[in-house]
Design a protein around this motif. Structure first.
Motif, PDB file in Angstrom:
ATOM      1  N   GLY A 339       0.814  -1.212   0.000  1.00  0.00           N
ATOM      2  CA  GLY A 339       0.000   0.000   0.000  1.00  0.00           C
ATOM      3  C   GLY A 339       0.843   1.255   0.000  1.00  0.00           C
ATOM      4  O   GLY A 339       0.586   2.202  -0.760  1.00  0.00           O
ATOM      5  N   THR A 340       1.892   1.281   0.831  1.00  0.00           N
ATOM      6  CA  THR A 340       2.776   2.442   0.905  1.00  0.00           C
ATOM      7  C   THR A 340       3.521   2.661  -0.408  1.00  0.00           C
ATOM      8  O   THR A 340       3.573   3.773  -0.945  1.00  0.00           O
ATOM      9  CB  THR A 340       3.795   2.256   2.047  1.00  0.00           C
ATOM     10  OG1 THR A 340       3.093   2.038   3.273  1.00  0.00           O
ATOM     11  CG2 THR A 340       4.678   3.482   2.171  1.00  0.00           C
ATOM     12  N   SER A 341       4.102   1.585  -0.922  1.00  0.00           N
ATOM     13  CA  SER A 341       4.893   1.688  -2.146  1.00  0.00           C
ATOM     14  C   SER A 341       4.041   2.109  -3.338  1.00  0.00           C
ATOM     15  O   SER A 341       4.435   2.963  -4.130  1.00  0.00           O
ATOM     16  CB  SER A 341       5.570   0.346  -2.435  1.00  0.00           C
ATOM     17  OG  SER A 341       6.372   0.426  -3.577  1.00  0.00           O
ATOM     18  N   THR A 342       2.858   1.521  -3.461  1.00  0.00           N
ATOM     19  CA  THR A 342       1.972   1.864  -4.574  1.00  0.00           C
ATOM     20  C   THR A 342       1.520   3.321  -4.486  1.00  0.00           C
ATOM     21  O   THR A 342       1.432   4.016  -5.503  1.00  0.00           O
ATOM     22  CB  THR A 342       0.755   0.937  -4.595  1.00  0.00           C
ATOM     23  OG1 THR A 342       1.186  -0.433  -4.662  1.00  0.00           O
ATOM     24  CG2 THR A 342      -0.130   1.230  -5.798  1.00  0.00           C
ATOM     25  N   SER A 343       1.251   3.785  -3.282  1.00  0.00           N
ATOM     26  CA  SER A 343       0.829   5.184  -3.100  1.00  0.00           C
ATOM     27  C   SER A 343       1.926   6.147  -3.545  1.00  0.00           C
ATOM     28  O   SER A 343       1.666   7.128  -4.243  1.00  0.00           O
ATOM     29  CB  SER A 343       0.478   5.438  -1.629  1.00  0.00           C
ATOM     30  OG  SER A 343      -0.597   4.614  -1.217  1.00  0.00           O
ATOM     31  N   ILE A 344       3.173   5.855  -3.152  1.00  0.00           N
ATOM     32  CA  ILE A 344       4.291   6.698  -3.580  1.00  0.00           C
ATOM     33  C   ILE A 344       4.446   6.642  -5.088  1.00  0.00           C
ATOM     34  O   ILE A 344       4.696   7.658  -5.752  1.00  0.00           O
ATOM     35  CB  ILE A 344       5.592   6.253  -2.889  1.00  0.00           C
ATOM     36  CG1 ILE A 344       5.482   6.466  -1.380  1.00  0.00           C
ATOM     37  CG2 ILE A 344       6.783   7.023  -3.446  1.00  0.00           C
ATOM     38  CD1 ILE A 344       6.669   5.944  -0.599  1.00  0.00           C
ATOM     39  N   GLY A 345       4.302   5.447  -5.646  1.00  0.00           N
ATOM     40  CA  GLY A 345       4.415   5.288  -7.096  1.00  0.00           C
ATOM     41  C   GLY A 345       3.376   6.100  -7.850  1.00  0.00           C
ATOM     42  O   GLY A 345       3.677   6.700  -8.885  1.00  0.00           O
ATOM     43  N   ILE A 346       2.152   6.119  -7.344  1.00  0.00           N
ATOM     44  CA  ILE A 346       1.084   6.885  -8.002  1.00  0.00           C
ATOM     45  C   ILE A 346       1.388   8.377  -7.965  1.00  0.00           C
ATOM     46  O   ILE A 346       1.190   9.094  -8.956  1.00  0.00           O
ATOM     47  CB  ILE A 346      -0.279   6.575  -7.339  1.00  0.00           C
ATOM     48  CG1 ILE A 346      -0.706   5.127  -7.647  1.00  0.00           C
ATOM     49  CG2 ILE A 346      -1.344   7.557  -7.805  1.00  0.00           C
ATOM     50  CD1 ILE A 346      -1.943   4.680  -6.908  1.00  0.00           C
ATOM     51  N   VAL A 347       1.884   8.858  -6.814  1.00  0.00           N
ATOM     52  CA  VAL A 347       2.232  10.282  -6.699  1.00  0.00           C
ATOM     53  C   VAL A 347       3.330  10.651  -7.696  1.00  0.00           C
ATOM     54  O   VAL A 347       3.234  11.655  -8.420  1.00  0.00           O
ATOM     55  CB  VAL A 347       2.670  10.613  -5.261  1.00  0.00           C
ATOM     56  CG1 VAL A 347       3.232  12.031  -5.190  1.00  0.00           C
ATOM     57  CG2 VAL A 347       1.497  10.472  -4.298  1.00  0.00           C
ATOM     58  N   LEU A 348       4.400   9.823  -7.763  1.00  0.00           N
ATOM     59  CA  LEU A 348       5.489  10.104  -8.698  1.00  0.00           C
ATOM     60  C   LEU A 348       5.025   9.996 -10.151  1.00  0.00           C
ATOM     61  O   LEU A 348       5.463  10.754 -11.011  1.00  0.00           O
ATOM     62  CB  LEU A 348       6.647   9.128  -8.448  1.00  0.00           C
ATOM     63  CG  LEU A 348       7.375   9.266  -7.111  1.00  0.00           C
ATOM     64  CD1 LEU A 348       8.425   8.186  -6.962  1.00  0.00           C
ATOM     65  CD2 LEU A 348       8.007  10.645  -6.981  1.00  0.00           C
ATOM     66  N   TRP A 349       4.134   9.059 -10.414  1.00  0.00           N
ATOM     67  CA  TRP A 349       3.573   8.882 -11.759  1.00  0.00           C
ATOM     68  C   TRP A 349       2.822  10.136 -12.193  1.00  0.00           C
ATOM     69  O   TRP A 349       3.003  10.641 -13.310  1.00  0.00           O
ATOM     70  CB  TRP A 349       2.644   7.667 -11.749  1.00  0.00           C
ATOM     71  CG  TRP A 349       1.863   7.444 -13.006  1.00  0.00           C
ATOM     72  CD1 TRP A 349       2.349   7.142 -14.236  1.00  0.00           C
ATOM     73  CD2 TRP A 349       0.435   7.488 -13.137  1.00  0.00           C
ATOM     74  NE1 TRP A 349       1.330   6.985 -15.134  1.00  0.00           N
ATOM     75  CE2 TRP A 349       0.139   7.204 -14.492  1.00  0.00           C
ATOM     76  CE3 TRP A 349      -0.607   7.735 -12.256  1.00  0.00           C
ATOM     77  CZ2 TRP A 349      -1.171   7.163 -14.970  1.00  0.00           C
ATOM     78  CZ3 TRP A 349      -1.910   7.680 -12.727  1.00  0.00           C
ATOM     79  CH2 TRP A 349      -2.176   7.407 -14.075  1.00  0.00           C
ATOM     80  N   ILE A 350       1.998  10.670 -11.298  1.00  0.00           N
ATOM     81  CA  ILE A 350       1.222  11.880 -11.599  1.00  0.00           C
ATOM     82  C   ILE A 350       2.165  13.073 -11.824  1.00  0.00           C
ATOM     83  O   ILE A 350       2.000  13.838 -12.779  1.00  0.00           O
ATOM     84  CB  ILE A 350       0.222  12.185 -10.465  1.00  0.00           C
ATOM     85  CG1 ILE A 350      -0.869  11.101 -10.418  1.00  0.00           C
ATOM     86  CG2 ILE A 350      -0.412  13.562 -10.662  1.00  0.00           C
ATOM     87  CD1 ILE A 350      -1.807  11.230  -9.228  1.00  0.00           C
ATOM     88  N   LEU A 351       3.159  13.222 -10.937  1.00  0.00           N
ATOM     89  CA  LEU A 351       4.103  14.338 -11.070  1.00  0.00           C
ATOM     90  C   LEU A 351       4.872  14.260 -12.385  1.00  0.00           C
ATOM     91  O   LEU A 351       5.097  15.280 -13.046  1.00  0.00           O
ATOM     92  CB  LEU A 351       5.079  14.336  -9.892  1.00  0.00           C
ATOM     93  CG  LEU A 351       4.511  14.727  -8.526  1.00  0.00           C
ATOM     94  CD1 LEU A 351       5.565  14.558  -7.441  1.00  0.00           C
ATOM     95  CD2 LEU A 351       3.986  16.162  -8.543  1.00  0.00           C
ATOM     96  N   CYS A 352       5.266  13.040 -12.757  1.00  0.00           N
ATOM     97  CA  CYS A 352       6.026  12.876 -13.993  1.00  0.00           C
ATOM     98  C   CYS A 352       5.167  13.206 -15.205  1.00  0.00           C
ATOM     99  O   CYS A 352       5.654  13.767 -16.186  1.00  0.00           O
ATOM    100  CB  CYS A 352       6.557  11.449 -14.088  1.00  0.00           C
ATOM    101  SG  CYS A 352       7.897  11.229 -15.270  1.00  0.00           S
ATOM    102  N   LEU A 353       3.876  12.872 -15.159  1.00  0.00           N
ATOM    103  CA  LEU A 353       2.979  13.194 -16.269  1.00  0.00           C
ATOM    104  C   LEU A 353       2.709  14.700 -16.344  1.00  0.00           C
ATOM    105  O   LEU A 353       2.707  15.289 -17.426  1.00  0.00           O
ATOM    106  CB  LEU A 353       1.661  12.431 -16.116  1.00  0.00           C
ATOM    107  CG  LEU A 353       1.688  10.928 -16.387  1.00  0.00           C
ATOM    108  CD1 LEU A 353       0.313  10.314 -16.131  1.00  0.00           C
ATOM    109  CD2 LEU A 353       2.139  10.631 -17.816  1.00  0.00           C
TER     110      LEU A 353
END
Length: 489
Positions: A339-353
């Motif tokens: 849950g923690t890792s996926t949440s961080i991944g989603i945030v970085l994914w959004i920022l990168c887009l």
């Protein structure tokens, strides 16, 4: 008090208990993760600092360093850290089971096996020039790689000691010292690089000497910490027992571990972007080598540093709880970290887009280069999202001692699916480097699905039983219990 009120209080108490458990697990996770992240970031920073100083010496030296770092060093590093995964798993399980005295034995066994492996593979650096010629590199770079590659040999042996001690300390939640030592080594590295290159004018030799000295300073600090009495329960001194049961331990040290994937990814990316001179990158020439790949790989590697460590800490949490015999705690830890890792991944994914058009300007003001990097940013974003899950799943399997399964899955997904798909889409469909990214990410998707299925189907009570059997099979009595113990050197 009616039944409804009783039910509401029970639910509230259950929610509070869940929040407490999540909070405790999260604190444990970050207690492991933060020093490790600090260590990896500073280690990567040392590579960048050396690259920066070499860039001021000459373009050929910069390109050669990037070439060796991306192909030879990452290949060797991937093998060594795969071999060292046994240290992480066995030490973590032994600590959880309370077999603290065995951890020092596992550490010494890993030194023996990893040291022999590094020695066997050292000729890769000795014969770097002919090897790079066989790989099709430009003659100028291949020739320049010869003397520079020799400087990496002592660095490889520092990896052998440093990686295994880091895993040894991480398994017993004592890796904060690793973070502090890595920061100190980074400061020393910057200072030595400036003195050797700018003041003494030693050029390439000065830059590489600074990197080796800084790396070994960290190793010496780790050895002082372990030998100096700060690990009294887990380090009992050198022992002849380290030479026992080497073959079973070697069996758990899978050669092609998940860490090799990073080397495969970067090697393919660099080779297809620059070494084969695809049409859209012809303007870069051979001296463009450090530029586009460095821009893209800095973004991608910085992300992987974090989630690579998430994998390691997941391995520690799983192995610790398996050693304790607590299957429920294993499953809860898995849910929390995912849950923690996926949440961080989603945030970085959004920022990168959102900032995909601005990322390239962090590394270059060249408009053409910036446009090229921006066109790849969407692939970086999805790579980040995918790699927020895959490394954690690999770490779960590693913590359970399933390195062989992880290795087969990784090899199959990259060599059978990822690379062939990349070549097909990149060349046949003429999408070039974008096609290569699509192919490699298809391998990651398949890898995540297969590993996710394994984790979901794993009987963790059965894994607890197997862990107990394995630890008891290799268990030796501590010195105070047996005067004739093989621990006596």
């Amino acid at each position: 008090m009616d039944d409804k009120e009783v039910e509401e209080r029970f639910v509230a108490k259950k929610d509070d208990d869940l929040k407490t458990r999540v909070w405790i697990e999260s604190k444990t996770i970050w207690r492991i993760a933060f020093p490790s992240i600090l260590s990896r970031v500073t280690s990567f920073g040392m590579v960048v600092v050396t690259q920066s100083f070499l860039g001021h010496i000459g373009e050929v030296e910069l390109a050669t360093y990037a070439l060796i770092q991306s192909i030879l060093v990452r290949f060797m590093y991937g093998i060594l850290i795969g071999m060292s995964s046994a240290t992480e798993t066995l030490c973590g399980q032994a600590f959880g089971a309370g077999h603290h005295h065995m951890m020092g034995i596992y550490l010494q066994r890993s030194w023996i096996v990893d040291g022999i492996t590094a020695t066997i593979l050292a000729p890769v650096f000795i014969f770097a020039t002919p090897i790079l010629r066989l790989l099709g590199q430009e003659e100028e770079l291949a020739v320049a790689a010869g003397p520079i590659s020799l400087w990496f040999i002592p660095m490889i042996y520092s990896f052998v000691v440093s990686m295994t001690i880091s895993m040894f300390l991480q398994a017993q939640l004592k890796n904060l010292i690793v973070g502090w030592l890595s920061m100190a080594a980074f400061v020393v590295h910057v200072s030595l690089s400036w003195i050797f290159v700018n003041k003494f004018k030693w050029g390439v030799n000065g830059a590489m000497a600074a990197m080796n000295m800084s790396g070994w300073i960290m190793v010496v600090g780790q050895l002082v910490y372990v030998f100096g009495g700060w690990c009294p329960n887990t380090w009992r001194g050198f022992s002849k027992a380290a030479f026992f049961d080497l073959l079973p331990v070697l069996g758990t040290m899978v050669l092609f571990h998940p860490r090799l994937n990073g080397w495969i990814h970067e090697k393919c990316h660099r080779r297809h972007c620059c070494f084969l001179h695809l049409p859209e990158y012809q303007w870069m020439g051979i001296y463009g080598l450090p530029r586009l790949p460095s821009c893209s790989m800095v973004v991608y590697t910085n992300h992987n540093l974090i989630f690579f460590l998430r994998q390691s800490l997941k391995s520690v949490r799983v192995s610790n709880e398996l050693g304790r015999g607590n299957a429920k705690a294993v499953k809860f830890a898995i849910k929390t970290i995912l849950g923690t890792s996926t949440s961080i991944g989603i945030v970085l994914w959004i920022l990168c887009l959102v900032f995909r058009n601005q990322i390239s300007y962090l590394f270059s003001s060249d408009e053409e280069l910036a446009e090229t990097v921006s066109s790849l940013s969407i692939f970086f974003a999805f790579a980040i999202l995918l790699n927020s899950v895959q490394p954690v799943l690999s770490g779960i399997a590693t913590g359970a001692g399933l390195q062989s399964i992880v290795a087969y899955v990784n090899l199959g997904c990259y060599y059978i699916i990822g690379i062939p798909m990349g070549i097909l889409v990149g060349y046949i469909a003429d999408l070039q480097v974008k096609g290569l990214w699509i192919g490699l990410m298809s391998g990651v998707v398949m890898q995540s699905l297969i590993l996710g299925w394994f984790v979901w189907k794993t009987d963790w009570d059965e894994q607890v039983r197997k862990t107990s059997e394995r630890l008891n099979r290799w268990l030796l009595k501590p010195p105070e219990e047996d005067n004739e113990s093989p621990f006596d050197a």
